[in-house]
Design a protein around this motif. Structure first.
Motif, PDB file in Angstrom:
ATOM      1  N   ASP A   6       0.785  -1.240   0.000  1.00 19.37           N
ATOM      2  CA  ASP A   6       0.000   0.000   0.000  1.00 19.37           C
ATOM      3  C   ASP A   6       0.816   1.289   0.000  1.00 19.37           C
ATOM      4  N   ASP A   7       2.067   1.237   0.397  1.00 19.46           N
ATOM      5  CA  ASP A   7       2.896   2.444   0.398  1.00 19.46           C
ATOM      6  C   ASP A   7       3.197   2.838  -1.049  1.00 19.46           C
ATOM      7  N   PRO A   8       2.813   4.048  -1.478  1.00 19.04           N
ATOM      8  CA  PRO A   8       3.024   4.448  -2.880  1.00 19.04           C
ATOM      9  C   PRO A   8       4.508   4.465  -3.284  1.00 19.04           C
ATOM     10  N   ALA A   9       5.394   4.686  -2.349  1.00 22.80           N
ATOM     11  CA  ALA A   9       6.816   4.692  -2.678  1.00 22.80           C
ATOM     12  C   ALA A   9       7.349   3.284  -2.945  1.00 22.80           C
ATOM     13  N   LEU A  10       6.700   2.274  -2.364  1.00 22.86           N
ATOM     14  CA  LEU A  10       7.130   0.889  -2.571  1.00 22.86           C
ATOM     15  C   LEU A  10       6.293   0.225  -3.672  1.00 22.86           C
ATOM     16  N   ASP A  11       4.958   0.231  -3.509  1.00 28.21           N
ATOM     17  CA  ASP A  11       4.031  -0.170  -4.566  1.00 28.21           C
ATOM     18  C   ASP A  11       4.198  -1.617  -5.040  1.00 28.21           C
ATOM     19  N   PHE A  12       4.419  -2.551  -4.113  1.00 28.31           N
ATOM     20  CA  PHE A  12       4.520  -3.968  -4.482  1.00 28.31           C
ATOM     21  C   PHE A  12       3.103  -4.552  -4.580  1.00 28.31           C
ATOM     22  N   THR A  13       2.460  -4.307  -5.700  1.00 32.58           N
ATOM     23  CA  THR A  13       1.059  -4.687  -5.857  1.00 32.58           C
ATOM     24  C   THR A  13       0.866  -6.116  -6.347  1.00 32.58           C
ATOM     25  N   GLN A  14       1.921  -6.785  -6.784  1.00 24.32           N
ATOM     26  CA  GLN A  14       1.769  -8.143  -7.295  1.00 24.32           C
ATOM     27  C   GLN A  14       2.562  -9.150  -6.472  1.00 24.32           C
ATOM     28  N   LEU A  15       1.869 -10.205  -6.083  1.00 20.63           N
ATOM     29  CA  LEU A  15       2.528 -11.359  -5.489  1.00 20.63           C
ATOM     30  C   LEU A  15       2.848 -12.295  -6.651  1.00 20.63           C
ATOM     31  N   ILE A  16       4.122 -12.429  -6.954  1.00 21.16           N
ATOM     32  CA  ILE A  16       4.550 -13.251  -8.084  1.00 21.16           C
ATOM     33  C   ILE A  16       4.584 -14.721  -7.711  1.00 21.16           C
ATOM     34  N   ASP A  17       5.084 -15.018  -6.518  1.00 17.73           N
ATOM     35  CA  ASP A  17       5.256 -16.414  -6.123  1.00 17.73           C
ATOM     36  C   ASP A  17       5.226 -16.524  -4.608  1.00 17.73           C
ATOM     37  N   LEU A  18       4.768 -17.658  -4.145  1.00 15.61           N
ATOM     38  CA  LEU A  18       4.779 -18.018  -2.736  1.00 15.61           C
ATOM     39  C   LEU A  18       5.114 -19.498  -2.707  1.00 15.61           C
ATOM     40  N   CYS A  19       6.153 -19.866  -1.981  1.00 12.22           N
ATOM     41  CA  CYS A  19       6.534 -21.284  -1.952  1.00 12.22           C
ATOM     42  C   CYS A  19       7.122 -21.636  -0.590  1.00 12.22           C
ATOM     43  N   GLY A  20       7.272 -22.917  -0.363  1.00 13.71           N
ATOM     44  CA  GLY A  20       7.865 -23.423   0.864  1.00 13.71           C
ATOM     45  C   GLY A  20       9.249 -23.975   0.603  1.00 13.71           C
ATOM     46  N   VAL A  21      10.047 -24.038   1.661  1.00 12.65           N
ATOM     47  CA  VAL A  21      11.381 -24.624   1.608  1.00 12.65           C
ATOM     48  C   VAL A  21      11.565 -25.403   2.903  1.00 12.65           C
ATOM     49  N   HIS A  22      12.258 -26.527   2.825  1.00 13.21           N
ATOM     50  CA  HIS A  22      12.506 -27.358   4.006  1.00 13.21           C
ATOM     51  C   HIS A  22      14.004 -27.447   4.252  1.00 13.21           C
ATOM     52  N   TYR A  23      14.429 -27.001   5.434  1.00 15.37           N
ATOM     53  CA  TYR A  23      15.816 -27.098   5.890  1.00 15.37           C
ATOM     54  C   TYR A  23      15.818 -27.949   7.159  1.00 15.37           C
ATOM     55  N   PRO A  24      15.942 -29.277   7.053  1.00 19.04           N
ATOM     56  CA  PRO A  24      15.790 -30.135   8.233  1.00 19.04           C
ATOM     57  C   PRO A  24      16.835 -29.910   9.318  1.00 19.04           C
ATOM     58  N   GLU A  25      17.971 -29.321   8.987  1.00 15.31           N
ATOM     59  CA  GLU A  25      19.028 -29.116   9.978  1.00 15.31           C
ATOM     60  C   GLU A  25      18.816 -27.865  10.834  1.00 15.31           C
ATOM     61  N   ARG A  26      17.898 -27.003  10.476  1.00 14.01           N
ATOM     62  CA  ARG A  26      17.667 -25.763  11.214  1.00 14.01           C
ATOM     63  C   ARG A  26      16.738 -25.980  12.402  1.00 14.01           C
ATOM     64  N   GLU A  27      16.805 -25.047  13.357  1.00 14.64           N
ATOM     65  CA  GLU A  27      15.897 -25.079  14.500  1.00 14.64           C
ATOM     66  C   GLU A  27      14.458 -24.879  14.038  1.00 14.64           C
ATOM     67  N   LYS A  28      14.259 -23.938  13.120  1.00 16.60           N
ATOM     68  CA  LYS A  28      12.956 -23.738  12.475  1.00 16.60           C
ATOM     69  C   LYS A  28      13.113 -24.250  11.045  1.00 16.60           C
ATOM     70  N   PRO A  29      12.708 -25.505  10.803  1.00 17.13           N
ATOM     71  CA  PRO A  29      13.069 -26.153   9.539  1.00 17.13           C
ATOM     72  C   PRO A  29      12.272 -25.726   8.306  1.00 17.13           C
ATOM     73  N   LEU A  30      11.160 -25.034   8.482  1.00 16.27           N
ATOM     74  CA  LEU A  30      10.323 -24.656   7.348  1.00 16.27           C
ATOM     75  C   LEU A  30      10.439 -23.166   7.077  1.00 16.27           C
ATOM     76  N   GLU A  31      10.324 -22.811   5.813  1.00 13.87           N
ATOM     77  CA  GLU A  31      10.410 -21.405   5.440  1.00 13.87           C
ATOM     78  C   GLU A  31       9.405 -21.141   4.335  1.00 13.87           C
ATOM     79  N   VAL A  32       8.710 -20.014   4.438  1.00 17.59           N
ATOM     80  CA  VAL A  32       7.813 -19.563   3.379  1.00 17.59           C
ATOM     81  C   VAL A  32       8.494 -18.378   2.708  1.00 17.59           C
ATOM     82  N   VAL A  33       8.548 -18.425   1.377  1.00 17.36           N
ATOM     83  CA  VAL A  33       9.219 -17.381   0.602  1.00 17.36           C
ATOM     84  C   VAL A  33       8.188 -16.705  -0.303  1.00 17.36           C
ATOM     85  N   TYR A  34       8.119 -15.381  -0.216  1.00 14.80           N
ATOM     86  CA  TYR A  34       7.203 -14.583  -1.022  1.00 14.80           C
ATOM     87  C   TYR A  34       8.034 -13.726  -1.981  1.00 14.80           C
TER      88      TYR A  34
END
Length: 184
Positions: A47-75
């Protein structure tokens, strides 16, 4: 993205979101957020006119089993008018749901459902979180790195029963850990 444009974007994001962790790669700006600030951060980016990121191109998951928080969502977000992109990442443990961004971008519906199905990442506030690509009785999450390469079951025709049956796969791969299906 040119270096000077990326620098200007990073300064603008730093001014608008001072508490958000930033990572700068050679050609990308990455924001690392937590579930409690995701919606506020995404709303400001859209919503900020200076940034204006109006499109979500992709949303996906990633699994890093060795991490304390093993799941990640990437936008991946795009500003068509400003011609710049930004990546937002959120690390999660297996019990913490990610807030749904469908209220901001309706196109997130399919991607959130797919991420739930393939990685087991729950999305709170999603109106229809059910499987898209596998059967309803499918166990596990096939894109996690600890999921067996051969799967958990195989389907074949049983001539004695005169029907299709599902049987456990009994292949052993010495290079992989045995897969444990979560009872939840």
């Amino acid at each position: 993205m040119p270096e000077e444009k990326l620098e200007a974007l990073e300064q603008l994001v730093a001014a608008r979101l001072p508490g958000v962790e930033r990572e700068r790669l050679r050609d990308a700006l990455i924001l690392r957020v937590t579930p409690d600030i995701l919606i506020a951060t995404m709303t400001l980016l859209r919503d900020d006119p200076a940034l204006d990121f109006t499109q979500l191109i992709d949303l996906c998951g990633v699994h890093y089993p060795e991490r304390e928080k093993p799941l990640e969502v990437v936008y991946q977000l795009l500003s068509v008018h400003k011609n710049h992109r930004i990546r937002v990442k959120m690390a999660l443990d297996e019990q913490t749901p990610a807030p749904s961004v469908i209220g901001l971008w309706w196109c997130a519906d399919w991607s959130e459902r797919e991420t739930y199905e393939m990685f087991g990442i729950l999305f709170s506030g999603h109106p229809d979180l059910r499987r898209l690509l596998t059967e309803y009785d499918f166990e596990g999450h096939p894109l996690r790195k600890d999921f067996p390469l051969s799967g958990l079951t195989e389907v074949q025709y049983d001539p004695a029963q005169k029907r299709v049956v599902r049987q456990p796969v009994r292949m052993v791969n010495p290079n992989r850990e045995p897969y444990q299906v979560n009872p939840s």
